[in-house]
Design a protein around this motif. Sequence first.
Motif, PDB file in Angstrom:
ATOM      1  N   ARG A   1       0.901  -1.376  -0.008  1.00  0.00           N
ATOM      2  CA  ARG A   1       0.135  -0.127   0.049  1.00  0.00           C
ATOM      3  C   ARG A   1       0.876   1.266   0.046  1.00  0.00           C
ATOM      4  O   ARG A   1       0.505   2.195  -0.222  1.00  0.00           O
ATOM      5  N   SER A   2       1.801   0.983   0.482  1.00  0.00           N
ATOM      6  CA  SER A   2       3.055   2.379   0.538  1.00  0.00           C
ATOM      7  C   SER A   2       3.243   2.600  -1.001  1.00  0.00           C
ATOM      8  O   SER A   2       3.634   4.123  -1.132  1.00  0.00           O
TER       9      SER A   2
ATOM     10  N   ARG B   1      -7.504   1.436  11.554  1.00  0.00           N
ATOM     11  CA  ARG B   1      -6.584   2.798  11.556  1.00  0.00           C
ATOM     12  C   ARG B   1      -6.281   2.752  10.306  1.00  0.00           C
ATOM     13  O   ARG B   1      -6.143   4.161   9.701  1.00  0.00           O
ATOM     14  N   ASP B   2      -5.894   1.818   9.679  1.00  0.00           N
ATOM     15  CA  ASP B   2      -5.117   1.749   8.351  1.00  0.00           C
ATOM     16  C   ASP B   2      -6.119   2.486   7.427  1.00  0.00           C
ATOM     17  O   ASP B   2      -5.466   3.124   6.371  1.00  0.00           O
TER      18      ASP B   2
ATOM     19  N   ARG C   1      -6.537   6.025   7.738  1.00  0.00           N
ATOM     20  CA  ARG C   1      -5.105   6.708   7.351  1.00  0.00           C
ATOM     21  C   ARG C   1      -5.316   6.929   5.953  1.00  0.00           C
ATOM     22  O   ARG C   1      -5.043   8.136   5.184  1.00  0.00           O
TER      23      ARG C   1
END
Length: 222
Positions: free
Chosen positions: A36-37, A73-74, A77
Amino acid sequence: AWSAAMAWNGNLGNLVWSYGAESLINPYQSAWFASRSDWAAALPDALVVATANLLYIPDGDGPLPKNVEGMSRDLDRIAREFNVPSLLLGIGLQAEIRDDQDINTAIHALHFHDVSVSMLTAFASRAPPAGIAVRGNVTSHLCRKAGIAACVPLGCPSFTINRASNLGAVLQHQWARVVQKHDAHAPSLKIAINLPQLERGQRFHEGVYDILIKTYTEYDAI
């Protein structure tokens, strides 16, 4: 095949849902990222997340399971970082309700964890008016209770992985054919249902069974 599937994901319902949602993606028109980065390298025009029972309410306002909190939380964000029109499909609720509690009273007292509210808000603020498809009325009620108006009860998320744009009309037509056949050949129509595993002594499971049995008795389908 069964053993391999269970080794990968013990919840086969969510496995089928995830596989179906991913299968809608055209591999020849889509870009896949190893992590995902890497997404930031190609900012999308929109974000669509197909998920499952990510909303969780522990008994007694306890902490969220680590996997639920981490994923929430992922997604929170990601939605805020991308800041593009966003949709959330298939999200549902799991709540711990003791057997000695009245179901209606317990549901009335439920409320989402702050982590869940933050994640839903991140999507709702970037979604169209009905941009969060939840599994049922209890989930949509708790959304409104938290001040989130974008949640719409869609039912089983499997409906969203059917390519028919008029799926409701298709199902209505097929059910009408079943009813017509029943009217014409009432003695010959038999419908089988495979009930979930019953845990005797648990009021919730026994209550669900009572509802199912009464429904099928009413429609003469057992």
